[in-house]
Design a protein around this motif. Structure first.
Motif, mmCIF file in Angstrom:
data_model
loop_
_atom_site.group_PDB
_atom_site.id
_atom_site.type_symbol
_atom_site.label_atom_id
_atom_site.label_comp_id
_atom_site.label_asym_id
_atom_site.label_seq_id
_atom_site.Cartn_x
_atom_site.Cartn_y
_atom_site.Cartn_z
ATOM 1 N N GLN A 75 0.881 -1.119 0.051
ATOM 2 C CA GLN A 75 0.056 0.239 -0.057
ATOM 3 C C GLN A 75 0.714 1.265 0.104
ATOM 4 N N GLU A 76 2.077 1.003 0.096
ATOM 5 C CA GLU A 76 2.967 2.415 0.566
ATOM 6 C C GLU A 76 4.315 2.236 -0.356
ATOM 7 N N VAL A 77 4.222 1.265 -1.400
ATOM 8 C CA VAL A 77 5.383 0.971 -1.970
ATOM 9 C C VAL A 77 4.883 1.121 -3.677
ATOM 10 N N GLY A 78 5.597 1.836 -4.506
ATOM 11 C CA GLY A 78 5.409 2.068 -5.822
ATOM 12 C C GLY A 78 6.296 1.312 -6.881
ATOM 13 N N VAL A 79 5.906 0.842 -7.927
ATOM 14 C CA VAL A 79 6.998 0.041 -8.726
ATOM 15 C C VAL A 79 6.569 0.464 -10.242
ATOM 16 N N GLN A 80 7.708 1.031 -10.727
ATOM 17 C CA GLN A 80 7.791 1.091 -12.438
ATOM 18 C C GLN A 80 8.650 0.098 -13.051
ATOM 19 N N PHE A 81 8.135 -0.799 -13.880
ATOM 20 C CA PHE A 81 8.973 -1.782 -14.451
ATOM 21 C C PHE A 81 9.479 -1.387 -15.550
ATOM 22 N N GLN A 82 10.499 -1.913 -16.134
ATOM 23 C CA GLN A 82 11.163 -1.436 -17.389
ATOM 24 C C GLN A 82 10.310 -1.587 -18.672
ATOM 25 N N CYS A 96 -5.129 5.853 -14.939
ATOM 26 C CA CYS A 96 -4.762 6.302 -13.607
ATOM 27 C C CYS A 96 -5.940 5.984 -12.566
ATOM 28 N N GLU A 97 -7.034 5.915 -12.887
ATOM 29 C CA GLU A 97 -8.364 5.580 -12.067
ATOM 30 C C GLU A 97 -8.286 4.316 -11.514
ATOM 31 N N GLN A 98 -7.946 3.560 -12.332
ATOM 32 C CA GLN A 98 -7.800 1.759 -12.271
ATOM 33 C C GLN A 98 -6.932 1.548 -11.392
ATOM 34 N N GLY A 132 7.597 8.110 -25.008
ATOM 35 C CA GLY A 132 7.900 9.031 -23.633
ATOM 36 C C GLY A 132 6.825 9.228 -22.874
ATOM 37 N N GLU A 133 5.694 9.507 -23.371
ATOM 38 C CA GLU A 133 4.422 9.933 -22.578
ATOM 39 C C GLU A 133 4.080 8.766 -21.661
ATOM 40 N N ARG A 134 4.118 7.510 -22.708
ATOM 41 C CA ARG A 134 3.815 6.382 -21.928
ATOM 42 C C ARG A 134 4.699 5.948 -20.646
ATOM 43 N N GLN A 135 5.918 6.212 -20.972
ATOM 44 C CA GLN A 135 7.243 6.184 -19.971
ATOM 45 C C GLN A 135 6.763 6.891 -18.593
ATOM 46 N N ARG A 136 6.355 8.346 -19.071
ATOM 47 C CA ARG A 136 5.963 9.269 -18.061
ATOM 48 C C ARG A 136 4.756 8.775 -17.067
ATOM 49 N N LEU A 137 3.733 8.224 -17.988
ATOM 50 C CA LEU A 137 2.720 7.508 -17.313
ATOM 51 C C LEU A 137 3.053 6.316 -16.119
ATOM 52 N N ALA A 138 3.820 5.478 -16.669
ATOM 53 C CA ALA A 138 4.310 4.519 -15.862
ATOM 54 C C ALA A 138 5.074 4.913 -14.591
ATOM 55 N N VAL A 139 5.770 5.947 -14.597
ATOM 56 C CA VAL A 139 6.434 6.513 -13.546
ATOM 57 C C VAL A 139 5.396 7.320 -12.822
ATOM 58 N N LEU A 140 4.353 7.900 -13.154
ATOM 59 C CA LEU A 140 3.186 8.595 -12.630
ATOM 60 C C LEU A 140 2.372 7.684 -11.877
ATOM 61 N N GLN A 141 2.171 6.211 -12.472
ATOM 62 C CA GLN A 141 1.313 5.420 -11.737
ATOM 63 C C GLN A 141 1.909 4.736 -10.429
ATOM 64 N N ALA A 142 3.493 4.655 -10.411
ATOM 65 C CA ALA A 142 4.257 4.265 -9.505
ATOM 66 C C ALA A 142 4.125 5.063 -8.393
ATOM 67 N N LEU A 143 3.922 6.369 -8.393
ATOM 68 C CA LEU A 143 3.547 7.424 -7.409
ATOM 69 C C LEU A 143 2.271 7.536 -6.957
ATOM 70 N N ILE A 144 1.425 7.044 -7.643
ATOM 71 C CA ILE A 144 -0.174 7.204 -7.216
ATOM 72 C C ILE A 144 -0.480 6.800 -5.796
#
Length: 238
Positions: A75-82, A96-98, A132-144
């Motif tokens: 619940q308190e850990v984020g992950v962005q995979f390669q 993002c909602e999902q 690049g936008e998908r990569q930013r979205l992946a990092v964003l999700q890790a920080l949700i």
């Protein structure tokens, strides 16, 4: 201590992919896992996350075992995979909602979308975004989940210089607020910008663990890139 890893090993049959790796990370620290492809970086992260089977003397994340207390810890850990695979028919907002629905407490998602330069793209299908936008979205999700600890695997692959620097700036601000980061990267300028300590791996073993300045000093080289090549045994290829 946010994360404590002691004598972690991963084997695939007779092949030792990770061999007795140890490191700690405190709030607001960034540790970089460096090494050539196949050195054991991704296997180390997968083992720490409990995705790969491993043997270890100690593996404690946020004061608990990430193996025995997965639900609470993550619940308190984020992950962005390669490689982040998004569902084709989702919009940015839906993706993002999902992700947000998986966590009890989350960061301000509209603010994250703004921060990561995806405002105005909320109704676009993820598959229509640039790499690049998908990569930013992946990092964003890790920080949700508004994490205390985040794992970033090849953070800025496919990003242009401006986008990379924007991402570094945002992560450094979060680091100032206590976010701990485990990072893998092939970009030494990124490592210098973000990391407090580095582990250089070769064939699953730690061949250097310390600060960037210590790596440069111990190698007798002038730059981190040269120090890395020296420790990783890749000088002959240059």
């Amino acid at each position: 201590m946010i994360l404590s890893v002691k004598n972690l090993s991963v084997a695939y049959g007779t092949k030792q992919a990770v061999d007795n790796i140890s490191f700690n990370i405190r709030p607001g620290e960034v540790i970089g896992l460096l090494g050539a492809n196949g050195a054991g970086k991704s296997s180390t992260i997968a083992a720490v996350l409990g995705i790969e089977k491993s043997a270890y003397q100690e593996l404690i994340m946020l004061g608990k075992s990430p193996i025995l207390h997965r639900k609470k810890v993550f619940q308190e850990v984020g992950v962005q995979f390669q490689e982040t695979n998004f569902q084709d028919k989702l919009t940015v907002h839906e993706a993002c909602e999902q992700w947000e629905s998986l966590y009890k407490q989350t960061a301000d998602v509209p603010q994250l979308i703004q921060t990561f330069g995806l405002n105005g793209k909320e109704t676009q299908l993820v598959k229509s975004l640039s790499g690049g936008e998908r990569q930013r979205l992946a990092v964003l999700q890790a920080l949700i989940p508004n994490p205390k600890l985040v794992f970033l695997d090849e953070l800025t692959t496919g990003l242009d210089t401006r986008a990379r620097r924007m991402l570094w700036k945002q992560l450094l601000a979060m680091k100032e607020n206590g976010l701990a980061i485990v990072l893998t990267s092939h970009y030494m300028d990124e490592v210098e910008a973000l990391c407090d300590e580095i582990l250089i791996l070769k064939e699953g073993k730690t061949i250097f663990h310390g600060t960037i300045q210590e790596a440069i000093h111990a190698s007798g080289k002038a730059t981190l890139e040269d120090a890395y090549l020296y420790f990783a045994g890749e000088e002959d290829w240059v």
